[in-house]
Design a protein around this motif. Structure first.
Motif, PDB file in Angstrom:
ATOM      1  N   PHE A 255     -67.170  14.053 -22.977  1.00  0.00           N
ATOM      2  CA  PHE A 255     -67.628  14.139 -21.592  1.00  0.00           C
ATOM      3  C   PHE A 255     -68.858  15.031 -21.472  1.00  0.00           C
ATOM      4  O   PHE A 255     -69.109  15.893 -22.318  1.00  0.00           O
ATOM      5  CB  PHE A 255     -66.515  14.684 -20.701  1.00  0.00           C
ATOM      6  CG  PHE A 255     -65.356  13.738 -20.542  1.00  0.00           C
ATOM      7  CD1 PHE A 255     -65.482  12.602 -19.760  1.00  0.00           C
ATOM      8  CD2 PHE A 255     -64.148  13.986 -21.171  1.00  0.00           C
ATOM      9  CE1 PHE A 255     -64.415  11.732 -19.603  1.00  0.00           C
ATOM     10  CE2 PHE A 255     -63.074  13.128 -21.028  1.00  0.00           C
ATOM     11  CZ  PHE A 255     -63.212  11.985 -20.248  1.00  0.00           C
ATOM     12  N   GLN A 256     -69.605  14.817 -20.403  1.00  0.00           N
ATOM     13  CA  GLN A 256     -70.776  15.646 -20.095  1.00  0.00           C
ATOM     14  C   GLN A 256     -70.644  16.180 -18.668  1.00  0.00           C
ATOM     15  O   GLN A 256     -70.485  15.394 -17.729  1.00  0.00           O
ATOM     16  CB  GLN A 256     -72.075  14.831 -20.206  1.00  0.00           C
ATOM     17  CG  GLN A 256     -72.433  14.405 -21.621  1.00  0.00           C
ATOM     18  CD  GLN A 256     -73.746  13.645 -21.634  1.00  0.00           C
ATOM     19  OE1 GLN A 256     -73.784  12.451 -21.334  1.00  0.00           O
ATOM     20  NE2 GLN A 256     -74.824  14.326 -21.963  1.00  0.00           N
ATOM     21  N   PRO A 257     -70.726  17.504 -18.476  1.00  0.00           N
ATOM     22  CA  PRO A 257     -70.616  18.059 -17.120  1.00  0.00           C
ATOM     23  C   PRO A 257     -71.931  18.004 -16.349  1.00  0.00           C
ATOM     24  O   PRO A 257     -72.987  18.386 -16.870  1.00  0.00           O
ATOM     25  CB  PRO A 257     -70.194  19.508 -17.368  1.00  0.00           C
ATOM     26  CG  PRO A 257     -70.648  19.822 -18.759  1.00  0.00           C
ATOM     27  CD  PRO A 257     -70.717  18.536 -19.515  1.00  0.00           C
ATOM     28  N   ILE A 258     -71.850  17.507 -15.118  1.00  0.00           N
ATOM     29  CA  ILE A 258     -72.987  17.506 -14.200  1.00  0.00           C
ATOM     30  C   ILE A 258     -72.590  18.343 -12.992  1.00  0.00           C
ATOM     31  O   ILE A 258     -71.538  18.109 -12.374  1.00  0.00           O
ATOM     32  CB  ILE A 258     -73.359  16.074 -13.763  1.00  0.00           C
ATOM     33  CG1 ILE A 258     -73.811  15.252 -14.978  1.00  0.00           C
ATOM     34  CG2 ILE A 258     -74.451  16.100 -12.696  1.00  0.00           C
ATOM     35  CD1 ILE A 258     -74.160  13.813 -14.653  1.00  0.00           C
ATOM     36  N   LEU A 259     -73.403  19.327 -12.649  1.00  0.00           N
ATOM     37  CA  LEU A 259     -73.090  20.259 -11.566  1.00  0.00           C
ATOM     38  C   LEU A 259     -73.934  19.921 -10.344  1.00  0.00           C
ATOM     39  O   LEU A 259     -75.158  20.083 -10.351  1.00  0.00           O
ATOM     40  CB  LEU A 259     -73.368  21.702 -12.013  1.00  0.00           C
ATOM     41  CG  LEU A 259     -72.932  22.101 -13.438  1.00  0.00           C
ATOM     42  CD1 LEU A 259     -73.207  23.579 -13.683  1.00  0.00           C
ATOM     43  CD2 LEU A 259     -71.469  21.784 -13.674  1.00  0.00           C
ATOM     44  N   LEU A 260     -73.280  19.445  -9.278  1.00  0.00           N
ATOM     45  CA  LEU A 260     -73.979  19.141  -8.029  1.00  0.00           C
ATOM     46  C   LEU A 260     -73.947  20.367  -7.139  1.00  0.00           C
ATOM     47  O   LEU A 260     -72.887  20.749  -6.648  1.00  0.00           O
ATOM     48  CB  LEU A 260     -73.308  17.960  -7.309  1.00  0.00           C
ATOM     49  CG  LEU A 260     -73.222  16.634  -8.050  1.00  0.00           C
ATOM     50  CD1 LEU A 260     -72.633  15.563  -7.130  1.00  0.00           C
ATOM     51  CD2 LEU A 260     -74.595  16.191  -8.551  1.00  0.00           C
ATOM     52  N   ARG A 261     -75.107  20.942  -6.897  1.00  0.00           N
ATOM     53  CA  ARG A 261     -75.162  22.196  -6.163  1.00  0.00           C
ATOM     54  C   ARG A 261     -75.987  22.059  -4.892  1.00  0.00           C
ATOM     55  O   ARG A 261     -77.007  21.361  -4.857  1.00  0.00           O
ATOM     56  CB  ARG A 261     -75.766  23.300  -7.039  1.00  0.00           C
ATOM     57  CG  ARG A 261     -75.031  23.520  -8.336  1.00  0.00           C
ATOM     58  CD  ARG A 261     -75.570  24.697  -9.117  1.00  0.00           C
ATOM     59  NE  ARG A 261     -75.470  25.940  -8.348  1.00  0.00           N
ATOM     60  CZ  ARG A 261     -75.742  27.142  -8.852  1.00  0.00           C
ATOM     61  NH1 ARG A 261     -76.145  27.268 -10.108  1.00  0.00           N
ATOM     62  NH2 ARG A 261     -75.624  28.218  -8.098  1.00  0.00           N
TER      63      ARG A 261
END
Length: 337
Positions: A255-261
């Protein structure tokens, strides 16, 4: 990196061309001649719809979360028992033939709720016409998911009398769509395009982290990756995940984490982002941050959706898959009664 000829060759039905027009479609939809609803403002609005139509309900829920209007978003066959004759039920089905949404329309009629329906024709239009139910016909562009701004901004116009959203906020969101379009559309096939940067970074299944206010963006992005890029994706609330989901990173995975901020996330949310980033870095896990535009909550949400939806099209092209067909969805629909 993909090239313009790749986009034209693989995106056979030209979905990207509709996305290039999203800001124009948003402006034309909001300033269309659709008549506003004549209901009095109420305390409970129910948004009923599936898929991209349901995601529109998620957006209304987010932008009304700090008002006195109680919003319920329903994705399924039945309305909850909290819905009564004083509730306004907003029925949305872009095709007008979604079986679950048709069932919820029947529920609303049986309960005696106030109803307003949005579709591009279909059985919903026929039922509304036959039963004298408020209906607004909204144009579909290419596919339900590509018609997002057409329906969202048409609904923002029609529902103005019952939703406490400032017109200045709506206009700001359209202006920001127009601004970011210059950098993310198909006229900028280069690594200076933020949507291409995201698509080039993804090489496994994303886990999308979000703060509460940006949940509609995470849901929409997951759906777009699944429909356009034909890949699995997951979403995680940044706060809740700190109590469970984060444990999964203790073992090797793809998996790859994507951070929506958000530009102005709450103080404790900002603190949580920094802790999560520190943890990823301690585990040598590469992550991608995607930060919203400045502005009101509608501006933040719609501009992030525009960026991320376009990245899912570029990712499809990178993977060599046409973003338009949704064969498994059709498999299910053909077997529904």
């Amino acid at each position: 990196m993909i090239k313009l000829e790749d986009l034209r060759k693989i995106d056979v039905k030209g979905m990207y061309k509709i996305y290039d027009e999203w800001p124009k479609i948003a402006r034309e939809s909001y300033f269309s001649n659709l008549s506003e609803i004549n209901f009095e403002r109420c305390s409970h609005i129910v948004f009923a719809g599936m898929g991209g139509s349901g995601a529109i309900g998620d957006i209304f829920s987010a932008i009304l979360s700090k008002t006195n209007t109680h919003v319920t978003v329903v994705k399924g066959y039945h309305l909850p028992r909290t819905v009564d004759s004083k509730s306004v039920v907003v029925i949305t089905s872009i095709s007008g033939n979604t079986v679950e949404t048709l069932a919820m329309l029947d529920d609303a009629r049986r309960i005696g709720s106030k109803i307003i329906a949005f579709s591009d024709g279909g059985r919903i239009y026929e039922i509304c016409l036959k039963n004298n139910i408020e209906h607004r016909n909204v144009s579909k562009y290419h596919s339900p998911r590509a018609s997002f701004t057409s329906f969202l901004y048409s609904m923002l116009r029609v529902l103005k009398p019952i939703i406490p959203i400032e017109e200045s906020d709506i206009l700001e969101s359209i202006e920001n769509l127009e601004k970011i379009s210059k950098t993310i559309n198909s006229e900028n096939i280069s690594m200076s395009n933020p949507a291409i940067q995201i698509s080039e970074w993804i090489n496994n299944s994303p886990i999308i982290y979000f703060p509460l206010g940006l949940q509609p963006v995470a849901i929409r992005y997951k759906n777009s990756l699944q429909e356009n890029s034909k890949m699995h994706a997951m979403i995680e609330d940044i706060i809740e995940s700190s109590h469970n989901g984060i444990v999964g990173w203790g073992t090797k995975n793809n998996f790859q984490p994507i951070l929506l901020r958000g530009q102005d996330d709450y103080t404790t949310t900002k603190e949580r982002w920094e802790i999560l980033k520190e943890f990823f870095e301690s585990q040598n896990i590469e992550y991608k941050e995607v930060i919203s535009e400045n502005g009101n909550i509608l501006t933040k949400i719609i501009c992030l959706i525009y960026l991320l939806d376009y990245s899912s099209i570029f990712l499809a092209v990178k993977l060599g898959v046409d973003p338009t067909p949704v064969v498994p969805i059709n498999f299910v629909k053909e077997r529904l009664h």
